[in-house]
Design a protein around this motif. Structure first.
Motif, short mmCIF file in Angstrom:
data_model
loop_
_atom_site.label_atom_id
_atom_site.label_comp_id
_atom_site.label_asym_id
_atom_site.label_seq_id
_atom_site.Cartn_x
_atom_site.Cartn_y
_atom_site.Cartn_z
N LEU A 89 0.84 -1.20 0.00
CA LEU A 89 0.00 0.00 0.00
C LEU A 89 0.87 1.25 0.00
O LEU A 89 0.58 2.23 -0.69
CB LEU A 89 -0.94 0.01 1.21
CG LEU A 89 -2.08 -1.00 1.21
CD1 LEU A 89 -2.81 -0.96 2.54
CD2 LEU A 89 -3.03 -0.75 0.05
N ALA A 90 1.95 1.21 0.78
CA ALA A 90 2.86 2.36 0.86
C ALA A 90 3.55 2.62 -0.47
O ALA A 90 3.99 3.74 -0.74
CB ALA A 90 3.90 2.12 1.95
N ALA A 91 3.64 1.59 -1.32
CA ALA A 91 4.33 1.72 -2.60
C ALA A 91 3.39 2.05 -3.77
O ALA A 91 3.86 2.19 -4.90
CB ALA A 91 5.09 0.43 -2.90
N LEU A 92 2.11 2.18 -3.51
CA LEU A 92 1.18 2.52 -4.60
C LEU A 92 1.53 3.89 -5.16
O LEU A 92 1.95 4.78 -4.41
CB LEU A 92 -0.26 2.51 -4.10
CG LEU A 92 -0.88 1.16 -3.77
CD1 LEU A 92 -2.30 1.35 -3.21
CD2 LEU A 92 -0.90 0.26 -4.98
N PRO A 93 1.31 4.11 -6.46
CA PRO A 93 1.60 5.42 -7.03
C PRO A 93 0.73 6.51 -6.41
O PRO A 93 -0.43 6.27 -6.08
CB PRO A 93 1.29 5.25 -8.52
CG PRO A 93 0.53 3.98 -8.65
CD PRO A 93 0.79 3.16 -7.43
N ALA A 94 1.29 7.68 -6.25
CA ALA A 94 0.58 8.86 -5.75
C ALA A 94 -0.12 8.59 -4.42
O ALA A 94 -1.16 9.15 -4.12
CB ALA A 94 -0.42 9.36 -6.80
N THR A 95 0.49 7.71 -3.62
CA THR A 95 -0.12 7.29 -2.35
C THR A 95 0.96 7.18 -1.29
O THR A 95 2.07 6.74 -1.55
CB THR A 95 -0.82 5.93 -2.53
OG1 THR A 95 -1.82 6.07 -3.54
CG2 THR A 95 -1.46 5.44 -1.25
N ARG A 96 0.59 7.57 -0.08
CA ARG A 96 1.49 7.46 1.07
C ARG A 96 0.75 6.76 2.20
O ARG A 96 -0.41 7.08 2.48
CB ARG A 96 1.93 8.86 1.49
CG ARG A 96 2.87 8.91 2.67
CD ARG A 96 3.38 10.32 2.93
NE ARG A 96 2.33 11.31 3.13
CZ ARG A 96 1.75 11.59 4.30
NH1 ARG A 96 2.12 10.94 5.39
NH2 ARG A 96 0.82 12.50 4.40
N LEU A 97 1.41 5.81 2.83
CA LEU A 97 0.86 5.16 4.02
C LEU A 97 1.09 6.11 5.19
O LEU A 97 2.23 6.40 5.56
CB LEU A 97 1.55 3.82 4.28
CG LEU A 97 1.13 3.08 5.55
CD1 LEU A 97 -0.33 2.67 5.50
CD2 LEU A 97 2.02 1.86 5.76
N VAL A 98 0.02 6.63 5.76
CA VAL A 98 0.11 7.57 6.87
C VAL A 98 0.34 6.82 8.17
O VAL A 98 1.23 7.14 8.95
CB VAL A 98 -1.16 8.45 6.96
CG1 VAL A 98 -1.12 9.36 8.17
CG2 VAL A 98 -1.34 9.24 5.67
N ARG A 99 -0.48 5.80 8.42
CA ARG A 99 -0.31 4.96 9.61
C ARG A 99 -1.11 3.68 9.42
O ARG A 99 -2.03 3.61 8.61
CB ARG A 99 -0.69 5.68 10.88
CG ARG A 99 -2.15 6.01 10.99
CD ARG A 99 -2.46 6.85 12.21
NE ARG A 99 -3.36 7.91 11.75
CZ ARG A 99 -3.48 9.07 12.31
NH1 ARG A 99 -2.79 9.36 13.37
NH2 ARG A 99 -4.30 9.95 11.84
N ALA A 100 -0.76 2.71 10.24
CA ALA A 100 -1.47 1.42 10.23
C ALA A 100 -1.74 1.01 11.66
O ALA A 100 -0.96 1.31 12.57
CB ALA A 100 -0.64 0.35 9.53
#
Length: 154
Positions: free
Chosen positions: A28-39
């Motif tokens: 999920l953190a590696a998806l384009p135009a996407t950042r993993l904020v927290r889990a």
């Protein structure tokens, strides 16, 4: 398009379920135009309306510039890459990624309903969501699912 806050429910109960959920968080953190904020932490729960082994669950908060259907497509591609099959409703799965919330967007399409239509009925969604975004879960929501066993395992 500015980034939107989205929440994704993760679950797995086949194979190395814990490893699958942890790997999916990295993906999920590696998806384009996407950042993993927290889990959230990981949780164990019994299957709902189905048989099979217990699930490992978590919820992730993303900041994404992907449109809702683009994000859904990306989530389903990750499920497929993890060996997800859909032989019948609520079948055990190697990976399940549910788009729960996408900002304040409401969508009612055959492919996607937002907010997720059953999220408030599932402790395995609400408990980890409350851990990372308590403002998104009411006390009444948690009381409704209080009879569903969810165990923190992290």
């Amino acid at each position: 398009m500015p980034a939107v806050t989205a929440f994704v429910g993760l679950g797995a109960n086949l194979g190395a379920a814990r490893a699958s959920v942890l790997a999916a968080l990295e993906q999920l953190a590696a998806l384009p135009a996407t950042r993993l904020v927290r889990a959230s932490s990981l949780y164990r729960s019994a299957p709902m309306d189905a048989g099979g082994p217990d699930y490992i669950n978590a919820v992730a908060e993303l900041a994404t510039e992907l449109a809702p259907l683009e994000l859904l497509d990306a989530l389903q591609a990750l499920e497929t890459a993890a060996g997800r099959e859909r032989p019948y409703r609520n079948a055990p799965r190697t990976l399940d990624l549910d788009l729960l919330l996408y900002g304040s967007t409401e969508i009612d399409l055959p492919r996607l309903q937002l907010p997720h239509p059953r999220m408030t009925e599932r402790a395995f969604v609400l408990v980890p969501l409350a851990e990372i975004a308590p403002e998104r879960v009411t006390r009444a929501d948690l009381l409704r699912v209080a009879g569903q066993a969810v165990a923190h395992i992290d």
